[in-house]
Write a protein that holds these residues in place. Sequence first.
Motif, PDB file in Angstrom:
ATOM      1  N   PHE A   1       1.422  -0.975   0.098  1.00  0.00           N
ATOM      2  CA  PHE A   1      -0.036   0.163  -0.211  1.00  0.00           C
ATOM      3  C   PHE A   1       0.989   1.095   0.362  1.00  0.00           C
ATOM      4  CE2 PHE A   1      -2.096  -3.420   2.237  1.00  0.00           C
ATOM      5  CZ  PHE A   1      -3.093  -3.749   1.099  1.00  0.00           C
ATOM      6  N   ASN A   2       1.879   0.682   0.486  1.00  0.00           N
ATOM      7  CA  ASN A   2       2.744   1.979   0.843  1.00  0.00           C
ATOM      8  C   ASN A   2       3.532   2.262  -0.841  1.00  0.00           C
ATOM      9  OD1 ASN A   2       2.580   2.568   3.279  1.00  0.00           O
ATOM     10  ND2 ASN A   2       4.569   1.277   3.991  1.00  0.00           N
ATOM     11  N   PHE A   3       4.091   1.516  -0.857  1.00  0.00           N
ATOM     12  CA  PHE A   3       4.014   1.133  -2.885  1.00  0.00           C
ATOM     13  C   PHE A   3       2.948   1.939  -4.117  1.00  0.00           C
ATOM     14  CE2 PHE A   3       3.529  -0.955  -7.244  1.00  0.00           C
ATOM     15  CZ  PHE A   3       4.150  -1.053  -8.046  1.00  0.00           C
ATOM     16  N   THR A   4       2.066   1.884  -3.418  1.00  0.00           N
ATOM     17  CA  THR A   4       0.357   2.019  -4.507  1.00  0.00           C
ATOM     18  C   THR A   4       0.673   3.798  -4.060  1.00  0.00           C
ATOM     19  OG1 THR A   4      -0.834   0.337  -3.942  1.00  0.00           O
ATOM     20  CG2 THR A   4      -1.838   2.583  -4.956  1.00  0.00           C
ATOM     21  N   ASP A   5       1.288   4.241  -3.358  1.00  0.00           N
ATOM     22  CA  ASP A   5       0.923   5.470  -2.629  1.00  0.00           C
ATOM     23  C   ASP A   5       2.357   6.209  -3.890  1.00  0.00           C
ATOM     24  OD1 ASP A   5      -1.100   6.339  -0.991  1.00  0.00           O
ATOM     25  OD2 ASP A   5       0.334   5.528   0.356  1.00  0.00           O
ATOM     26  N   GLN A   6       3.008   5.476  -4.048  1.00  0.00           N
ATOM     27  CA  GLN A   6       4.314   5.543  -4.766  1.00  0.00           C
ATOM     28  C   GLN A   6       4.228   5.794  -5.991  1.00  0.00           C
ATOM     29  OE1 GLN A   6       7.636   6.490  -2.716  1.00  0.00           O
ATOM     30  NE2 GLN A   6       7.835   7.528  -4.585  1.00  0.00           N
ATOM     31  N   PHE A   7       3.711   5.060  -6.331  1.00  0.00           N
ATOM     32  CA  PHE A   7       3.190   4.713  -7.500  1.00  0.00           C
ATOM     33  C   PHE A   7       2.054   5.842  -7.961  1.00  0.00           C
ATOM     34  CE2 PHE A   7      -0.661   3.577 -10.878  1.00  0.00           C
ATOM     35  CZ  PHE A   7       0.565   3.549 -11.655  1.00  0.00           C
ATOM     36  N   ARG A   8       1.094   6.132  -7.087  1.00  0.00           N
ATOM     37  CA  ARG A   8       0.433   8.170  -7.481  1.00  0.00           C
ATOM     38  C   ARG A   8       1.655   8.573  -7.439  1.00  0.00           C
ATOM     39  NH1 ARG A   8      -3.795   5.000  -3.683  1.00  0.00           N
ATOM     40  NH2 ARG A   8      -5.073   4.487  -5.347  1.00  0.00           N
ATOM     41  N   ASP A   9       2.887   9.301  -6.777  1.00  0.00           N
ATOM     42  CA  ASP A   9       3.340  10.030  -6.945  1.00  0.00           C
ATOM     43  C   ASP A   9       3.996  10.254  -8.319  1.00  0.00           C
ATOM     44  OD1 ASP A   9       3.025  11.067  -4.834  1.00  0.00           O
ATOM     45  OD2 ASP A   9       4.373  10.249  -3.434  1.00  0.00           O
ATOM     46  N   LEU A  10       4.584   8.818  -8.769  1.00  0.00           N
ATOM     47  CA  LEU A  10       4.964   8.630 -10.357  1.00  0.00           C
ATOM     48  C   LEU A  10       4.282   9.353 -11.329  1.00  0.00           C
ATOM     49  CD1 LEU A  10       7.608   7.591 -12.376  1.00  0.00           C
ATOM     50  CD2 LEU A  10       5.636   5.404 -11.608  1.00  0.00           C
ATOM     51  N   LYS A  11       2.518   8.767 -11.362  1.00  0.00           N
ATOM     52  CA  LYS A  11       2.127   8.671 -12.258  1.00  0.00           C
ATOM     53  C   LYS A  11       1.503  11.069 -12.605  1.00  0.00           C
ATOM     54  CE  LYS A  11      -1.950   7.224 -11.817  1.00  0.00           C
ATOM     55  NZ  LYS A  11      -3.163   6.727 -11.200  1.00  0.00           N
ATOM     56  N   LYS A  12       1.481  11.409 -10.964  1.00  0.00           N
ATOM     57  CA  LYS A  12       1.731  12.716 -11.140  1.00  0.00           C
ATOM     58  C   LYS A  12       2.840  13.071 -11.909  1.00  0.00           C
ATOM     59  CE  LYS A  12      -1.320  13.073  -7.720  1.00  0.00           C
ATOM     60  NZ  LYS A  12      -1.537  13.645  -5.946  1.00  0.00           N
ATOM     61  N   PHE A  13       3.986  13.207 -11.623  1.00  0.00           N
ATOM     62  CA  PHE A  13       4.819  13.160 -12.087  1.00  0.00           C
ATOM     63  C   PHE A  13       5.389  13.683 -12.965  1.00  0.00           C
ATOM     64  CE2 PHE A  13       9.189  13.512 -13.292  1.00  0.00           C
ATOM     65  CZ  PHE A  13      10.310  14.264 -12.606  1.00  0.00           C
ATOM     66  N   PHE A  14       4.954  12.314 -14.226  1.00  0.00           N
ATOM     67  CA  PHE A  14       4.699  12.179 -15.780  1.00  0.00           C
ATOM     68  C   PHE A  14       3.389  12.976 -16.350  1.00  0.00           C
ATOM     69  CE2 PHE A  14       7.572   8.680 -15.386  1.00  0.00           C
ATOM     70  CZ  PHE A  14       7.953   8.072 -16.600  1.00  0.00           C
ATOM     71  N   GLY A  15       2.612  13.180 -15.611  1.00  0.00           N
ATOM     72  CA  GLY A  15       1.514  13.812 -16.486  1.00  0.00           C
ATOM     73  C   GLY A  15       1.457  15.219 -16.087  1.00  0.00           C
ATOM     74  N   GLY A  16       3.395  16.314 -15.487  1.00  0.00           N
ATOM     75  CA  GLY A  16       3.972  17.021 -15.070  1.00  0.00           C
ATOM     76  C   GLY A  16       4.586  17.619 -16.216  1.00  0.00           C
ATOM     77  N   HIS A  17       5.643  15.934 -17.399  1.00  0.00           N
ATOM     78  CA  HIS A  17       6.825  16.632 -17.873  1.00  0.00           C
ATOM     79  C   HIS A  17       6.269  15.044 -19.053  1.00  0.00           C
ATOM     80  CE1 HIS A  17       7.663  17.482 -13.818  1.00  0.00           C
ATOM     81  NE2 HIS A  17       8.570  18.393 -13.857  1.00  0.00           N
ATOM     82  N   ALA A  18       5.451  14.592 -18.999  1.00  0.00           N
ATOM     83  CA  ALA A  18       5.090  14.165 -20.543  1.00  0.00           C
ATOM     84  C   ALA A  18       3.342  13.705 -20.652  1.00  0.00           C
ATOM     85  CB  ALA A  18       6.214  12.920 -20.459  1.00  0.00           C
ATOM     86  N   ASN A  19       3.818  13.604 -22.449  1.00  0.00           N
ATOM     87  CA  ASN A  19       2.279  13.785 -22.158  1.00  0.00           C
ATOM     88  C   ASN A  19       1.630  12.363 -21.555  1.00  0.00           C
ATOM     89  OD1 ASN A  19      -0.434  13.871 -23.802  1.00  0.00           O
ATOM     90  ND2 ASN A  19       0.890  12.840 -25.475  1.00  0.00           N
ATOM     91  N   ALA A  20       1.476  12.197 -20.671  1.00  0.00           N
ATOM     92  CA  ALA A  20       0.775  10.687 -20.178  1.00  0.00           C
ATOM     93  C   ALA A  20      -0.628  10.810 -19.585  1.00  0.00           C
ATOM     94  CB  ALA A  20       1.005  10.715 -18.411  1.00  0.00           C
ATOM     95  N   THR A  21      -1.405  10.066 -20.702  1.00  0.00           N
ATOM     96  CA  THR A  21      -2.666  10.213 -20.804  1.00  0.00           C
ATOM     97  C   THR A  21      -3.458   9.277 -19.169  1.00  0.00           C
ATOM     98  OG1 THR A  21      -2.474   8.200 -21.694  1.00  0.00           O
ATOM     99  CG2 THR A  21      -3.091   9.680 -23.626  1.00  0.00           C
ATOM    100  N   LEU A  22      -2.928   8.478 -19.057  1.00  0.00           N
ATOM    101  CA  LEU A  22      -3.418   7.945 -17.581  1.00  0.00           C
ATOM    102  C   LEU A  22      -4.332   7.341 -17.635  1.00  0.00           C
ATOM    103  CD1 LEU A  22      -3.168  11.593 -15.230  1.00  0.00           C
ATOM    104  CD2 LEU A  22      -1.484   9.779 -15.428  1.00  0.00           C
ATOM    105  N   ALA A  23      -4.368   6.935 -18.561  1.00  0.00           N
ATOM    106  CA  ALA A  23      -5.491   5.857 -19.470  1.00  0.00           C
ATOM    107  C   ALA A  23      -5.320   5.111 -20.283  1.00  0.00           C
ATOM    108  CB  ALA A  23      -6.858   6.330 -18.488  1.00  0.00           C
TER     109      ALA A  23
END
Length: 461
Positions: free
Chosen positions: A438-460
């Motif tokens: 569950f800590n890993f899931t929090d880390q993954f959400r941080d990773l996803k947000k980072f990509f949302g700010g720096h790459a064309n991450a569609t997230l889905a």
Amino acid sequence: MPTCGNYKLRKKLGEGGFGAVYLAKHIDTKKKVALKIIKPEMMEHVNMDDIEKEVEILKQIDHPYITKLVEAGHCELSSRGRTNEVYCIALEVASGGELFDFISMTGAFSEDVARYFFHQFLDALEYMHEKGISHRDLKTENILLDKDFNLKIADFGYASEKGSNQTQVGTPDYMAPEILQGEKYSGQIADIFGAGLILFMMHAQSKAFLKAEQSDPYYKNIASNRPDKFWKEHIKSKGDETYFSEEFKDLVTGLFAYNPFHRLTIAEVRSHPWFNGTVPTSEDIADEFNRRKENLDEELRRQRDEDPTQAEFDTSLLEGNSVHRGIGDSDEESKEVCEREEQEYDEDFENYHKFFSTSSVEDLWTNLCAYVTGITGEYKFSADEYSISAKVVKEEEEKEEKKESVKEEPIEFLVNILKVPEQEKHCIDATVIKGNKFNFTDQFRDLKKFFGGHANATLAD
């Protein structure tokens, strides 16, 4: 893509002391397998007798809720014009992914849904024990799902056929107290303890305790025969007096018993009132999982439509030291290392920690390296694929009331950038190797947000 004997590697699933695990496809039959690869440099550090013993145990097992052995032996690994002899173990692939990835991303199971899977789990456990086999490493990472949402117990690297054991193997967070104390123990009775941990996490969506020791702020209440205090703490965290039924609490308490000879037997579990409660049908489970997946997809779509979080990173990390190289690589090696091969995304293999992007693989790789080097100094770049493994140490927390320091083990995880076949996009795919999921899931959400700010991450998708 690299090939290993008769298999073409498609995606790295994890790494360990023995080598790496890949999703692979048979070149002729197209059958998918999970492929453990022990490379020559690792053979000096692992006991091949233990590896071959694992294979011999797997040959004895044929059960619908346990991953099956396909084949094993020495073969040749070919990649980028180089060929090495390796040892491979090909296993049945559970395409539904890890059961607890699903829980961590979509929420806890009701007691009825948990009971459905616990029935399957106990059937498999009883089958193993009747054959004189103990697993000795039952944990969340080793519980998988197939495409029809059936449970599969995996990873028999620590399995034993001995009636009495003394080697301290397994994962410390999941070890029974007698193992942690270095005593002689029954692997089968220790498996019962692991069953309790898995059942608790299915319903609570959290760990029951950090380690089965008398110093643990939660488990000490079980060890001192004060289960009422143990449950009081967990009920408080849920904010609902009725969250855990009395029958559930009684069963789990019996599975967690400090004295191994006071722990419930499989026969006692089968006769317990909670075990004999309402069990959903397989159709009910399919409906439940499909509903959860739809809700998760909707959340991903919502995140895609929102303005991305603009995370920041130190661009100096990328200057003067190509992020395309692994730690310790020389300048002479960098040209070869830069020639990474893209692994393929496989839509038939489910992973709930992923998102998609239409950015180029080089842009995605640069951002991934920047993210990882910004959160930890312990990481390793793959020389062959667009893949990074990393270890993140979670800061210590204090419990509000008792001011007790609670230290969790580091989170180790793997991130792959995968090419989606016949489409102009990539999948960023993360897998936990070790640590609190569950800590890993929090880390993954941080990773996803980072990509949302720096790459064309569609997230889905």
